[in-house]
Design an enzyme around this catalytic site. Sequence first.
Site, PDB file in Angstrom:
ATOM      1  N   LYS A 220       4.880  -6.685   8.087  1.00 10.10           N
ATOM      2  CA  LYS A 220       4.678  -5.541   7.328  1.00 10.10           C
ATOM      3  C   LYS A 220       6.017  -4.576   7.640  1.00 10.10           C
ATOM      4  O   LYS A 220       6.593  -4.489   8.770  1.00 10.10           O
ATOM      5  CB  LYS A 220       3.481  -4.794   7.943  1.00 10.10           C
TER       6      LYS A 220
ATOM      7  N   GLY B 278       0.796  -1.126   0.154  1.00 12.98           N
ATOM      8  CA  GLY B 278       0.085   0.066  -0.034  1.00 12.98           C
ATOM      9  C   GLY B 278       0.884   1.175   0.112  1.00 12.98           C
ATOM     10  O   GLY B 278       2.223   1.128  -0.131  1.00 12.98           O
TER      11      GLY B 278
ATOM     12  N   ASP C 183     -10.131   3.985  10.684  1.00 13.40           N
ATOM     13  CA  ASP C 183      -9.970   3.764   9.122  1.00 13.40           C
ATOM     14  C   ASP C 183     -10.809   2.498   8.642  1.00 13.40           C
ATOM     15  O   ASP C 183     -10.160   1.496   8.170  1.00 13.40           O
ATOM     16  CB  ASP C 183      -8.645   3.677   8.743  1.00 13.40           C
TER      17      ASP C 183
ATOM     18  N   ALA D 256       3.574   0.919   3.306  1.00  8.23           N
ATOM     19  CA  ALA D 256       4.221  -0.415   3.793  1.00  8.23           C
ATOM     20  C   ALA D 256       4.068  -1.510   2.625  1.00  8.23           C
ATOM     21  O   ALA D 256       2.879  -1.862   1.981  1.00  8.23           O
ATOM     22  CB  ALA D 256       3.569  -0.809   5.045  1.00  8.23           C
TER      23      ALA D 256
ATOM     24  N   VAL E 203       3.603  -5.911   2.772  1.00  7.99           N
ATOM     25  CA  VAL E 203       3.340  -7.005   3.692  1.00  7.99           C
ATOM     26  C   VAL E 203       3.819  -8.177   3.068  1.00  7.99           C
ATOM     27  O   VAL E 203       3.663  -8.452   1.831  1.00  7.99           O
ATOM     28  CB  VAL E 203       1.852  -6.965   3.794  1.00  7.99           C
TER      29      VAL E 203
END
Length: 297
Positions: free
Chosen positions: A47, A27, A143, A30, A32
């Site tokens: 991550k 994303g 979020d 970061a 993963v």
Amino acid sequence: MSEQTGTNILPGTEIAGYRIERELGRGSMAVVYRAVQLNLQRPVALKVLSAELASNHEFVGRFFNEARAAAALSHANIIQAYDAGQTDGGIYYFAMEYVEGETVQDRIRRDGAIPVRTALRMAEDIADALNYGWQRQRLTHGDIKPENVMVNTEGETKLADFGLAKVAEHDFTGSDVMLTPLYASPEAIRGQLGKGDCRGDIYSFGASLYHMLVGHPPFPGQDTETVLERHLNEQPAPLDGLVADLPHGVSAFVAGLLEKDAAKRPQDWSEVLTRIRDLGHGKATPVRKLRMGAAGA
């Protein structure tokens, strides 16, 4: 590859006792990876903060806030934190429970709207997790969206990504300007979200449930300003005109979650959870055709 880049890490590379196996996703903040924790020989989702943000103190703070917030909670529907730190080479990492499955967002993209009873079962799981966090730690997630909800191969729902979360004694003091427009509450858009107020999360939860039931968010669109304006000024189309065979009360329940005025929404997660259970949704349709994945980047 130089360890200091922290991105595109090759399989077999060892980082702080974790051996990288493969990339799972990436994303804006970061990447993963699926990795193995060598001392316990267990799979983890590792991550790694992107190299571009590793020198930004606010993003580093946000990264470790996610680990601290998740570590403060222990619930079957919350992805568990294992470890976090910084290597000598400058890589910031966060190890967490590995979930073999997919995000709700991925499922919607593949299959479209989720069957009503399955969507309600997922929503009950997430509301239960958030109620636990609220009752125990006064958690606000910050979020909530389909991308941050995972479903494993057993059909169990898991909440991920606590980068913006607030937990008692673990608050992150950054600017918290990040939000996801498709699911943002009116008060978050106006910058009026009060500290220790879970009703903004409840709105985002409602927008996510709407997306699950219909196949698109209540105010879809590519232009950020237009989407935010619609959250502030428009009413979403009622679910009972969009979803076939919708059980009685579901449309009104979701509309209540999406009230513009926070005072008109359910006031805490206990109320949300009670309302979901009162809908009497019965046995959910099993979740099938899942792909392998892990917590969102």
